[in-house]
Design a protein around this motif. Structure first.
Motif, PDB file in Angstrom:
ATOM      1  N   UNK A 331       0.842  -1.196   0.000  1.00  0.00           N
ATOM      2  CA  UNK A 331       0.000   0.000   0.000  1.00  0.00           C
ATOM      3  C   UNK A 331       0.878   1.247   0.000  1.00  0.00           C
ATOM      4  N   UNK A 332       1.880   1.264   0.892  1.00  0.00           N
ATOM      5  CA  UNK A 332       2.801   2.403   0.956  1.00  0.00           C
ATOM      6  C   UNK A 332       3.600   2.537  -0.330  1.00  0.00           C
ATOM      7  N   UNK A 333       3.999   1.402  -0.877  1.00  0.00           N
ATOM      8  CA  UNK A 333       4.704   1.381  -2.169  1.00  0.00           C
ATOM      9  C   UNK A 333       3.838   2.043  -3.239  1.00  0.00           C
ATOM     10  N   UNK A 334       2.550   1.751  -3.223  1.00  0.00           N
ATOM     11  CA  UNK A 334       1.646   2.333  -4.200  1.00  0.00           C
ATOM     12  C   UNK A 334       1.603   3.849  -4.113  1.00  0.00           C
ATOM     13  N   UNK A 335       1.634   4.378  -2.888  1.00  0.00           N
ATOM     14  CA  UNK A 335       1.640   5.833  -2.721  1.00  0.00           C
ATOM     15  C   UNK A 335       2.885   6.460  -3.334  1.00  0.00           C
ATOM     16  N   UNK A 336       4.030   5.858  -3.064  1.00  0.00           N
ATOM     17  CA  UNK A 336       5.288   6.393  -3.602  1.00  0.00           C
ATOM     18  C   UNK A 336       5.273   6.340  -5.130  1.00  0.00           C
ATOM     19  N   UNK A 337       4.814   5.224  -5.659  1.00  0.00           N
ATOM     20  CA  UNK A 337       4.747   5.083  -7.113  1.00  0.00           C
ATOM     21  C   UNK A 337       3.767   6.074  -7.734  1.00  0.00           C
ATOM     22  N   UNK A 338       2.692   6.396  -7.014  1.00  0.00           N
ATOM     23  CA  UNK A 338       1.717   7.359  -7.525  1.00  0.00           C
ATOM     24  C   UNK A 338       2.386   8.706  -7.803  1.00  0.00           C
TER      25      UNK A 338
END
Length: 378
Positions: A331-338
């Motif tokens: 989930x946190x990875x997704x934020x960074x990638x966003x």
């Protein structure tokens, strides 16, 4: 924007690889923009091949055929077929790193693992590195889909292969990296700034204090399980598993996140990937019987029916506790990638899919683990 980012320098990495492995690692400073169309990319690919492989430096461009293998949400894979005058043909794979992925991926850690993992027969041979990617041998195999993971015979093969993967010894720190990685992602994810007004508004609805407290509580529970530390793949989704049906050989590929880690995390993370990027966990998270089938072939591949109930219960508790950690990390990875990735994928939506699933199953999984720990104390 928070933590310092390491700059990817292929020459420095290659020199370190020579010292570590005494191997002829081939470096190149050339780069290829993964956002280009294939016709635009092809001349750059040919220049790269001729720069890295001297035997091909004088070949005519007509000797090279370039095609896309896949374009995931992190990397782009290219297949390059080369025909020489003597009739000899070679095939290599070029993996282009997604832009800004060095912000979340430790390339030094990845390359440290590749030599030993590939030597153990789990993936393609590493042939060289360049400005924004690496070159590997081509694997003649079929990439699995999320639905394949549920097939009992394949699940048994994956379980057996994962057991073998966990036996690989890497000359690196054996400290499990899960919580280090989660906190690293948390620090980066919590200080992002979005230019897009809609994304900014959505991002501002996220409570990082809540996430912080959830991580602390989850770590406290997982620590009580004392899950064994092994060398883990950490990203065993279907796209990172390939099979050659004719040779009956299974491959694990892409070691971008590989490190020493908890056994329960590698298994639980794999189970979470049954749902693919759509994250429909109601339909596609393995039930207890499917998990036990996997555990039997993981724990005793030659005698799966002889695995004790205690060992099954232990791994069941581990996998379902650490699957929660998987949801938080990605989930946190997704934020960074966003914020960082130009790839057309709803990373912000992915954050909510994973984090909402964490919240949905938290109490059920916490209760499962606490019940297990209580039984072990009796």
């Amino acid at each position: 924007m928070g933590a310092e980012v390491k700059i990817w320098n292929p020459t420095e990495v290659a020199e370190q690889a020579r010292k570590d492995y005494a191997s002829p690692i081939l470096p190149s400073h050339l780069t290829i923009d993964p956002s280009l169309s294939l016709p635009q990319m092809k001349p750059l690919v040919l220049n790269l091949c001729k720069d890295m492989f001297k035997a091909w430096s004088n070949l005519d461009d007509s000797c090279f055929d370039v095609e896309k293998i896949s374009g995931g949400i992190t990397n782009l894979l290219l297949k390059v077929s080369v025909k020489q005058d003597n009739g000899v043909g070679d095939i290599i794979t070029i993996r282009l790193y997604g832009p800004n992925t060095e912000y979340i991926i430790d390339r030094q850690r990845e390359l440290q693992a590749i030599k030993y993992v590939t030597a153990a027969g789990f993936g393609a041979t590493w042939l060289g590195i360049f400005g924004n990617g690496m070159v590997q041998s081509f694997i003649n195999a079929h990439t699995l889909s999320p639905s394949d993971l549920r097939e009992p015979k394949l699940a048994a093969k994956i379980a057996k292969q994962l057991r073998n993967f966990h036996l690989v010894e890497i000359p690196a720190s054996k400290e499990p990296q899960l919580w280090n990685d989660i906190w690293k992602f948390f620090e980066k994810a919590s200080v992002l700034e979005f230019d897009d007004s809609k994304m900014k508004k959505t991002y501002e609805t996220i409570s990082f204090k809540e996430i912080h407290d959830e991580i602390v509580e989850l770590k406290g529970l997982c620590d009580k399980l004392k899950s064994p530390v092994i060398f883990a793949h950490n990203d065993l989704l279907s796209g990172n598993i390939m099979i050659n049906y004719e040779e009956d050989k299974l491959y694990f590929i892409d070691y971008e996140y590989a490190s020493y880690n908890f056994r329960g995390y590698d298994v639980g993370n794999h189970f979470a990937e049954y749902a693919g990027f759509e994250c429909d966990y109601n339909l596609y998270y393995p039930n207890m019987n499917e998990q036990y089938h996997f555990f039997r072939h993981y724990l005793q591949p030659d005698r799966p029916d002889e695995v004790s109930e205690k060992d099954l219960d232990t791994l069941y508790a581990e996998a379902n506790a650490f699957s929660l950690a998987s949801h938080v990390l990605w989930a946190l990875w997704g934020l960074i990638q966003a914020k960082m990735s130009p790839i057309d994928f709803d990373y912000l939506g992915y954050f909510f899919l994973r984090y909402n699933e964490y919240k949905r199953i938290k109490e059920k999984n916490f209760s499962l683990v606490r019940s297990y720990l209580s039984r072990m104390q009796e």
